[in-house]
Write a protein that holds these residues in place. Sequence first.
Motif, PDB file in Angstrom:
ATOM      1  N   GLU A 175       2.094   4.300   3.527  1.00 47.91           N
ATOM      2  CA  GLU A 175       1.160   4.775   2.148  1.00 47.91           C
ATOM      3  C   GLU A 175      -0.771   5.254   2.413  1.00 47.91           C
ATOM      4  OE1 GLU A 175       2.464   1.684  -0.733  1.00 47.91           O
ATOM      5  OE2 GLU A 175       3.924   2.532   0.064  1.00 47.91           O
ATOM      6  N   ASN A 176      -0.880   6.097   1.379  1.00 45.57           N
ATOM      7  CA  ASN A 176      -2.283   6.356   1.478  1.00 45.57           C
ATOM      8  C   ASN A 176      -2.930   5.938   3.302  1.00 45.57           C
ATOM      9  OD1 ASN A 176      -2.548   5.463  -1.909  1.00 45.57           O
ATOM     10  ND2 ASN A 176      -1.950   3.927  -1.384  1.00 45.57           N
ATOM     11  N   ARG A 213       2.719  12.551   3.386  1.00 46.01           N
ATOM     12  CA  ARG A 213       2.743  12.380   1.887  1.00 46.01           C
ATOM     13  C   ARG A 213       1.901  12.965   1.093  1.00 46.01           C
ATOM     14  NH1 ARG A 213       5.548   6.893   1.553  1.00 46.01           N
ATOM     15  NH2 ARG A 213       3.590   6.706   0.141  1.00 46.01           N
ATOM     16  N   GLN A 214       2.377  12.746   0.093  1.00 49.16           N
ATOM     17  CA  GLN A 214       1.601  12.898  -1.216  1.00 49.16           C
ATOM     18  C   GLN A 214      -0.343  12.455  -1.043  1.00 49.16           C
ATOM     19  OE1 GLN A 214       2.478  16.279  -2.245  1.00 49.16           O
ATOM     20  NE2 GLN A 214       1.904  15.839  -3.610  1.00 49.16           N
ATOM     21  N   ASP A 215       0.375  10.909  -0.903  1.00 53.34           N
ATOM     22  CA  ASP A 215      -0.814  10.063  -0.806  1.00 53.34           C
ATOM     23  C   ASP A 215      -1.722  10.914   0.356  1.00 53.34           C
ATOM     24  OD1 ASP A 215       0.723   9.393   0.774  1.00 53.34           O
ATOM     25  OD2 ASP A 215       1.268   7.344  -0.589  1.00 53.34           O
ATOM     26  N   SER A 218      -6.111   9.531   1.592  1.00 53.90           N
ATOM     27  CA  SER A 218      -7.009   9.206   0.309  1.00 53.90           C
ATOM     28  C   SER A 218      -8.195   8.913   0.511  1.00 53.90           C
ATOM     29  CB  SER A 218      -5.906   7.836  -0.110  1.00 53.90           C
ATOM     30  OG  SER A 218      -6.298   7.105   1.380  1.00 53.90           O
TER      31      SER A 218
END
Length: 492
Positions: A175-176, A213-215, A218
């Motif tokens: 994530e991120n 992933r979209q994130d 970041s």
Amino acid sequence: MLRVGFVLALLAAAAPGETGWNRKVEDAALEVRSNAARAPNGVAIDSYLRAAQLLQDAQPRLAWEFALAAADALKTRESVGYEANRVVRVLMAINPAEGERIAATLPGRPIAYGGVALHWLAKEEYGRAAELVRQAWGEGVCFSDTRSVLTRLREERPDEAAALYRDIVALFPLENATFTNARTLLNCTADLAALDPAAALPGFERLLAATVRQDFDSEAGQEVKATYTFGKAKAEIAGAREFFLVPLGIYLHTLNPESYARNRVLFEPWHNQIATVTKESMTRTARPSQMSLALRNSAVPPQPPPPIPDAKVPLAEALAAIQRFPVEWRAHGNSTLLLGREGLGDDEQLQLAREILRLLPGTPFTHNRLRVAADLFTLVAEKAWKPLAAPAANALRDSIAAIGNCPEPERSRLTGSLELASAYNALAVGSRAAGIPLGAADPPLAARKAILDLKDLLDQRFDFELPALDGSRYRLTAQRGKVVLLNFWASW
């Protein structure tokens, strides 16, 4: 008894002199600190670090105070670069336990942690370096010097290197994930793929899962452009995600075709080129042949310098070619010839030096002009070209002063940079070598002069004088800048 009494008498006689010397050192250190505190941030940090390194053996307490001052100055910076690594390396050299603790509190932690890791590698404390990597990656700090730790561990402790690599893959955040962290893992995994492709596959799979992933990315602070070369064909990409998808497609197509087939839609824009890659060409092709990073919404980045004519081109032709360069690169071209071309005669070197002096005043200011002026004055002082000494010193002073005319944010960046610190150091050292008085120096230059004075004082502690056969006497400090050979002999 007589011997003991004699030794005690000598120690008693030496004590006042030693005390007086210590007081002089403390006064000289205070002069450095008072001037460095009024200097721009980059010059202050560099001055504190130089003083700490000079004092490390003779006055460790003072050295530690200077190292802490450098760390405090670093904490006031808006952006941090390699100077964080330097600060940490000095802290670690003086007090490793405290240095490692302080590194975790500094801005630019990826660079600071790199300084700690490189210290432990230099000390061959491989276990401590590996544990630092695990700690940092667990905190989300995937610092680039992880690559150096893994490389060294593979040479010294292969099993520990394999275990560490598995851990950093597991610790890499999906994530991120940031561009910087992902690039660190890609480099580490690519190194491993050249040695053990099967062991590297989990790293490529993890990167793919993060980058789709979209994130992803970041931090989103950089514009990324790169060129990948497939034989005669080229793939031009723009974007952080695309920067990773091309090499990941290459590695997965070569090492795990089933995984590539499952994710082919991600690699479709480059599939025809990727399909031509073999295991032999995999590593080479997966590295971008060209790459550029620029901050989003920043000014247009400067163009790279034109190629400098190589040594096969006669000097006259090379100079004529440089005259056709854009004006901001002409002094740079002549400087590259002066410093890099072998076999130049004295007259040719002087010709180039005079041409650089002619060009510098009309050169638009960049960090490159500052470097050219500093390199020129350093060379002029080393070569003892007296007619050029004052003009070269003035050219360096003018280049430093020209920073004030730079547009923002370049002016603020340069004012706090180590490049400016290096320029002031060149001015102070060169002026002393050339016999040019510094006069009423501003704080950055005064700090540099104070460091030179401190070095002289520390050198005097180990100074000695010996007689020659003809009755003349030689003092060690009088031989500064010369090669000194001490021949211990006896007549029996």
